[in-house]
Design an enzyme around this catalytic site. Sequence first.
Site, PDB file in Angstrom:
ATOM      1  N   CYS A 124       4.182   4.112   8.689  1.00  0.00           N
ATOM      2  CA  CYS A 124       4.342   5.371   7.970  1.00  0.00           C
ATOM      3  C   CYS A 124       5.234   6.333   8.764  1.00  0.00           C
ATOM      4  CB  CYS A 124       2.989   6.018   7.713  1.00  0.00           C
ATOM      5  SG  CYS A 124       3.103   7.585   6.812  1.00  0.00           S
TER       6      CYS A 124
ATOM      7  N   ALA B 157       7.307  -2.401  -3.264  1.00  0.00           N
ATOM      8  CA  ALA B 157       6.723  -1.070  -3.076  1.00  0.00           C
ATOM      9  C   ALA B 157       7.098  -0.130  -4.218  1.00  0.00           C
ATOM     10  CB  ALA B 157       7.143  -0.513  -1.716  1.00  0.00           C
ATOM     11  N   ARG B 158       7.962   0.847  -3.957  1.00  0.00           N
ATOM     12  CA  ARG B 158       8.195   1.943  -4.908  1.00  0.00           C
ATOM     13  C   ARG B 158       8.652   1.477  -6.286  1.00  0.00           C
ATOM     14  NH1 ARG B 158      12.445   5.275  -1.723  1.00  0.00           N
ATOM     15  NH2 ARG B 158      12.897   3.193  -0.912  1.00  0.00           N
TER      16      ARG B 158
ATOM     17  N   GLN C  23      -5.651  -0.957   3.764  1.00  0.00           N
ATOM     18  CA  GLN C  23      -4.842  -0.539   4.905  1.00  0.00           C
ATOM     19  C   GLN C  23      -5.446   0.708   5.550  1.00  0.00           C
ATOM     20  OE1 GLN C  23      -0.840   1.531   4.817  1.00  0.00           O
ATOM     21  NE2 GLN C  23      -0.145  -0.495   5.442  1.00  0.00           N
TER      22      GLN C  23
ATOM     23  N   PRO D 127       0.846  -1.197   0.000  1.00  0.00           N
ATOM     24  CA  PRO D 127       0.000   0.000   0.000  1.00  0.00           C
ATOM     25  C   PRO D 127       0.877   1.241   0.000  1.00  0.00           C
ATOM     26  CG  PRO D 127       0.036  -1.030   2.175  1.00  0.00           C
ATOM     27  CD  PRO D 127       0.820  -1.917   1.276  1.00  0.00           C
ATOM     28  N   MET D 128       0.604   2.173  -0.915  1.00  0.00           N
ATOM     29  CA  MET D 128       1.406   3.394  -1.002  1.00  0.00           C
ATOM     30  C   MET D 128       0.490   4.593  -1.179  1.00  0.00           C
ATOM     31  SD  MET D 128       4.644   2.133  -3.303  1.00  0.00           S
ATOM     32  CE  MET D 128       3.694   0.911  -4.234  1.00  0.00           C
TER      33      MET D 128
ATOM     34  N   GLY E   7      11.304  -3.847   1.275  1.00  0.00           N
ATOM     35  CA  GLY E   7      12.376  -2.863   1.181  1.00  0.00           C
ATOM     36  C   GLY E   7      13.383  -3.173   0.090  1.00  0.00           C
TER      37      GLY E   7
ATOM     38  N   LYS F 144       1.645  -3.738   9.530  1.00  0.00           N
ATOM     39  CA  LYS F 144       2.888  -3.383   8.829  1.00  0.00           C
ATOM     40  C   LYS F 144       3.670  -2.422   9.711  1.00  0.00           C
ATOM     41  CE  LYS F 144       4.663  -2.132   4.261  1.00  0.00           C
ATOM     42  NZ  LYS F 144       5.529  -0.956   4.443  1.00  0.00           N
TER      43      LYS F 144
ATOM     44  N   HIS G 283       9.088  -3.389   7.086  1.00  0.00           N
ATOM     45  CA  HIS G 283       9.968  -2.620   6.207  1.00  0.00           C
ATOM     46  C   HIS G 283      11.322  -2.487   6.907  1.00  0.00           C
ATOM     47  CE1 HIS G 283      10.890   0.543   3.161  1.00  0.00           C
ATOM     48  NE2 HIS G 283      11.740   0.906   4.106  1.00  0.00           N
TER      49      HIS G 283
END
Length: 347
Positions: free
Chosen positions: A115, A242-243, A84, A25-26, A219, A156, A186
């Site tokens: 976060c 993720a990214r 999330q 989730p981002m 990560g 998370k 992460h």
Amino acid sequence: MSRPFPPPAFKIGDLVVDPPVLQAPMAGFTNAAFRQMVREYGGAGLIATEMVNARGFQWMDEHTTEHPDRLWGVAEEARPLAVQIWDNDPETMAKVGRRLVEEYQVSVVDINFGCPVRQVTEKAHSGSYLLRTPERMFQIISKLVKACAPTPVTAKIRLGCSPESINCNDIAQVVEEAGAAALTVHGRTAKDMFRGHADWDRISEIKSHLKNIPLIGNGDLDSAEKVVHAFKTYDVDGVMIARACLGRPWLFAQAAAALQGQPVPPDPSLAEQRDCMLHHYTLVKDRFGEEKGTVLMRKFACCYAQGKYGARMFRTHVAKVSTAEEFYHVVDEYFPLTVKEKPVSAQ
């Protein structure tokens, strides 16, 4: 450490995650349009929404306004799907979790304890801020687990709030004792933000502190090869990308193939990547309208261009577009259609 390979599917509650590769989730990115792009390419065992502010959702619900844009598409799209949520109040989280289960019939409710953004941590005392208050985390998780049953609840986290206060092993035990069905970690602290490298050795150590629930590592996974390396080297049940997937929704399919020992599909051609981006734009524009959709698409377009020759010029121009005509013109004129080249040394 040598791990079983290929890695088997694992379960979050009764949900089978296969392949054991999850989409992270981002905030601001993993909306319904992006999730559809990932699904079209395939390879993700579990897809997740952006993080949803539980308190904001409850306010909208009580005032009969439209539910948050971050829940766009959730009711209708394919399953499995994780949503999330974040907040620091157990009662609010439980109420919203129950609504997600009853009204949206989500597959997993995930809690954001990772976060690092100041607006969430210092201003709202949520996200990774809660890593300093394990007892509050226990209250949030246990209430949410009860409210959402039998739908599984996951958490998370990061390694800790700072390199000086790493407490992920203790937090992992709190998460499991509170009834969570899985833990994602992460491999950085909140203070690290996204600097440096994720510490996968620290992630792997957490496994010995868990009794029954799966551990998912997150990560720096930006290639199929790194996904394979993570499973072969570290004690994790799943991995979360993720990214790296933001401009490359095909990355999951590549990872899934590599995990099965199959040939890794090559990246789409640059022309195909441009067409993928335009398809993504159409989905966003259809939902939000031309003006809002075009502005929203700017950041996604930059992700698609990242790492390509001419990306900087494209970013400069696409950052200013506000209409479909302008967007298509910039794409035609500036979207990179050659690979990034190393500068030639002067003779």
